[in-house]
Design a protein around this motif. Structure first.
Motif, short mmCIF file in Angstrom:
data_model
loop_
_atom_site.label_atom_id
_atom_site.label_comp_id
_atom_site.label_asym_id
_atom_site.label_seq_id
_atom_site.Cartn_x
_atom_site.Cartn_y
_atom_site.Cartn_z
N ARG A 254 -4.33 -2.69 8.16
CA ARG A 254 -4.89 -1.70 9.02
C ARG A 254 -4.17 -1.47 10.11
NH1 ARG A 254 -9.46 -5.04 7.40
NH2 ARG A 254 -9.56 -5.98 9.64
N ASP B 44 0.82 -1.15 -0.07
CA ASP B 44 0.14 0.25 0.07
C ASP B 44 0.86 1.00 -0.12
OD1 ASP B 44 -2.02 2.23 1.32
OD2 ASP B 44 -3.13 0.41 0.81
N GLN C 130 -0.56 6.57 3.61
CA GLN C 130 -1.41 7.75 3.89
C GLN C 130 -0.42 8.96 3.88
OE1 GLN C 130 -4.11 6.23 7.54
NE2 GLN C 130 -2.04 6.00 7.64
N GLU D 139 -4.95 -8.40 5.63
CA GLU D 139 -5.68 -7.20 5.91
C GLU D 139 -5.64 -6.38 7.32
OE1 GLU D 139 -9.45 -8.76 4.75
OE2 GLU D 139 -9.23 -9.15 2.64
N ARG D 140 -5.50 -7.31 7.98
CA ARG D 140 -5.65 -6.76 9.48
C ARG D 140 -4.23 -5.90 10.05
NH1 ARG D 140 -9.24 -10.95 11.22
NH2 ARG D 140 -7.47 -12.10 12.26
N MET E 120 -1.70 1.33 9.49
CA MET E 120 -2.20 2.57 9.06
C MET E 120 -2.80 3.30 10.60
SD MET E 120 -1.72 2.85 5.86
CE MET E 120 -1.34 1.75 4.65
N SER E 121 -3.29 2.13 11.30
CA SER E 121 -3.58 2.76 12.53
C SER E 121 -2.58 3.45 13.40
CB SER E 121 -4.53 1.87 13.45
OG SER E 121 -3.65 0.92 14.00
#
Length: 247
Positions: A224, A9, A12, A220-221, A227-228
């Motif tokens: 996440r 990915d 951000q 996927e987690r 990103m968190s």
């Protein structure tokens, strides 16, 4: 054949993804995992990471069976040669001068894995009791840790933790570190760029993988989770379920 998933990915905070990698198979269906992190502070980091990934893919797919005792020499010789070609490519193209990339890759066998790394992208083996880093970062802060000048906790928050001491492409010659690790009693093999482990602590990764779930859901987690924690980098990893002898 082991179940492995490659996730990447842009993140951000970055405009482009300079990471590259993949899961590749040779003529006898052996598995090679490759992950590269292009150097964002230099020109064309994405070109360097894609160059190394593609070259390893092409060379591996042309191979037949690589016996376990041949794996280290295969990885060492090919990584050195690819680095030489990447360096020359950068010298011949002014737009690419100074580009580089980390590399972590692994040839997977039934009960062992042979890992090579250049830079600070990592390989781990993980089970319900522990997470163990196979590789040793080629970085300034890891040198401080190894020489006892700072703790691992201090390294995690060190302002100079992104200074890398060895990469692919910036010097004519490079020697990768090689590791042979028995995978008995482990559940997962993880290869990752620092976009994950500069922000997510090892115990958090282990806790996530302790949950009983499909490998895609774990991936996927993990993404996440990065990103968190507001990862400021591209985030990439390969997660492989290990089917070693558990008894």
């Amino acid at each position: 054949m082991l179940n492995a998933q490659f996730f990447t990915d842009t993140g951000q905070h970055r405009e482009k993804n300079e990471d590259a990698g993949g899961i590749f198979y040779n003529q006898t269906q052996q598995q090679l995992l490759v992950l590269c992190d292009g150097m964002g502070g230099h020109k064309a980091g994405e070109v360097a990471s894609q160059f190394v990934t593609y070259e390893l893919q092409k060379r591996f797919e042309d191979e037949n069976l690589i016996e376990i005792h041949q794996a280290e020499s295969w990885l060492r010789s090919n990584i050195k040669d690819i680095n030489f070609h990447l360096y020359n490519y950068a010298q011949e193209n002014p737009d690419y001068h100074g580009m580089g990339t980390t590399l972590v890759c692994a040839i997977v066998y039934d009960k062992q894995v042979v890992v090579a790394n250049v830079g600070d992208s990592r390989a781990y083996v993980i089970n319900q009791r522990q997470i163990e880093q196979i590789t040793s970062d080629h970085s300034f802060v890891n040198h401080l840790v190894v020489t006892g000048q700072i703790s691992k906790e201090e390294a995690f928050n060190h302002p100079q933790r992104n200074i890398i001491t060895k990469v692919m492409g910036t010097d004519k010659r490079v020697s990768p570190d090689l590791f042979v690790k028995r995978t008995n009693f482990y559940d997962f093999l993880l290869l990752n760029t620092d976009g994950l482990t500069d922000y997510v602590r090892d115990y958090e990764i282990q806790e996530e993988l302790n949950q009983d779930d499909a490998i895609e859901s774990h991936c996927e987690r993990l993404m996440r989770l990065a990103m968190s924690h507001d990862s400021k980098d591209n985030v990439s990893f390969i997660l492989s379920s290990i089917e070693g002898d558990k008894v």
